[in-house]
Scaffold this active site. Sequence first.
Site, PDB file in Angstrom:
ATOM      1  N   GLU A   1     -37.009  32.272   0.302  1.00 55.79           N
ATOM      2  CA  GLU A   1     -36.254  33.433  -0.426  1.00 55.79           C
ATOM      3  C   GLU A   1     -36.818  34.798  -0.035  1.00 55.79           C
ATOM      4  O   GLU A   1     -36.158  35.900   0.132  1.00 55.79           O
ATOM      5  CB  GLU A   1     -36.424  33.126  -1.855  1.00 55.79           C
ATOM      6  CG  GLU A   1     -35.765  31.732  -2.201  1.00 55.79           C
ATOM      7  CD  GLU A   1     -34.241  31.625  -1.692  1.00 55.79           C
ATOM      8  OE1 GLU A   1     -33.822  32.501  -1.421  1.00 55.79           O
ATOM      9  OE2 GLU A   1     -33.945  30.374  -1.848  1.00 55.79           O
TER      10      GLU A   1
ATOM     11  N   HIS B   1     -26.497  27.265   6.321  1.00 53.44           N
ATOM     12  CA  HIS B   1     -27.371  26.333   5.605  1.00 53.44           C
ATOM     13  C   HIS B   1     -27.293  25.099   6.738  1.00 53.44           C
ATOM     14  O   HIS B   1     -28.130  24.038   6.699  1.00 53.44           O
ATOM     15  CB  HIS B   1     -27.240  25.827   4.490  1.00 53.44           C
ATOM     16  CG  HIS B   1     -27.391  26.920   3.500  1.00 53.44           C
ATOM     17  ND1 HIS B   1     -26.505  27.883   2.839  1.00 53.44           N
ATOM     18  CD2 HIS B   1     -28.599  27.567   2.890  1.00 53.44           C
ATOM     19  CE1 HIS B   1     -26.843  28.745   1.900  1.00 53.44           C
ATOM     20  NE2 HIS B   1     -28.136  28.762   1.988  1.00 53.44           N
TER      21      HIS B   1
END
Length: 293
Positions: free
Chosen positions: A115, A205
């Site tokens: 992140e 992803h």
Amino acid sequence: TDSTRGNSRTLDANNTSSVPGSAITDNNNTWGEATDSSRQRAAIDAHYGMQLTWDFYRDVLGRNSIDGNGAALINNVHVNRNYNNAYWDGSQMSYGDGDGRTFSPLASIDVAGHENTHGLTERTAGLIYRNESGGLNEAMSDIMGTAIEWYASQRNPNVQFDWKVGEDIYTPGVEGDALRYMDDPTRDNYSIDHYSNYPRQTEVHGSSGIANNAFYLFVNGGTNRTSGLTVTGGVGMEKGAKIFYRALAFYMTPNTTFAQASQATLQAATDLYGANSPEVQKLKEAWTAVGVN
Ligand code: ASN
Ligand code: CA
Ligand code: ZN
Ligand code: CA
């Protein structure tokens, strides 16, 4: 609040979506004691992941935070209720607690590194979060998140390094699985590991598996499942991370494609180790194995 790392801090969103959250206090400012409130645990994990990210950027990449200028990294925990996600929102991190079945609190080291690295990518190449550049954006987060887990494992014997992403927080009731597998991206029955399959999986992803596997083959050596091509030996995590970071910070741009990313990393490897180096040779083999030339 971490005064040794640019006043980076970790806050409590109090099970709402309102961020930045409120300060978290402790009666003796010693964090992680058995007697501390269990509500502190996610905060301590997110904070530790942030510290390792900060130190890895500084010690391995030679970079002062995500912007190169010591920007504070802001973490929010207990975001929403039973929330199965963690994300960078353009200025800070949010971590859910998970529902206890699909996820436990999403503050593992590799996820925190992932992140935080969305922030780094945004402040450098600016890879747009769709199409091929989006898959590369996701891959840079998995790559640096895993490199940060490796960096942590060199310093803390309790940290286990692997080529899985999110293994410590994904399906707490199931042993051995993970959110993603860089050594065999197809193992999640979603990601692809070869550019020939890009038209079938363009979600960021899933297409990230192409570059994730190239990085794995380059750093560790191994065989790509789809092509059957093998890279023998690897250059090790430190060189791999330095090269991919240099490509991200100096050569990639918002619309970089997989083929252009391959060229960017080869240019970075040439800068650091020379055009005729084994690093450049192995990197070519790794990209070829995942169908990118
Ligand atoms: N956890 C996800 C990520 O960091 C959130 C998202 O899909 N943007 O990629
Ligand atoms: Ca305490
Ligand atoms: Zn991501
Ligand atoms: Ca991992």
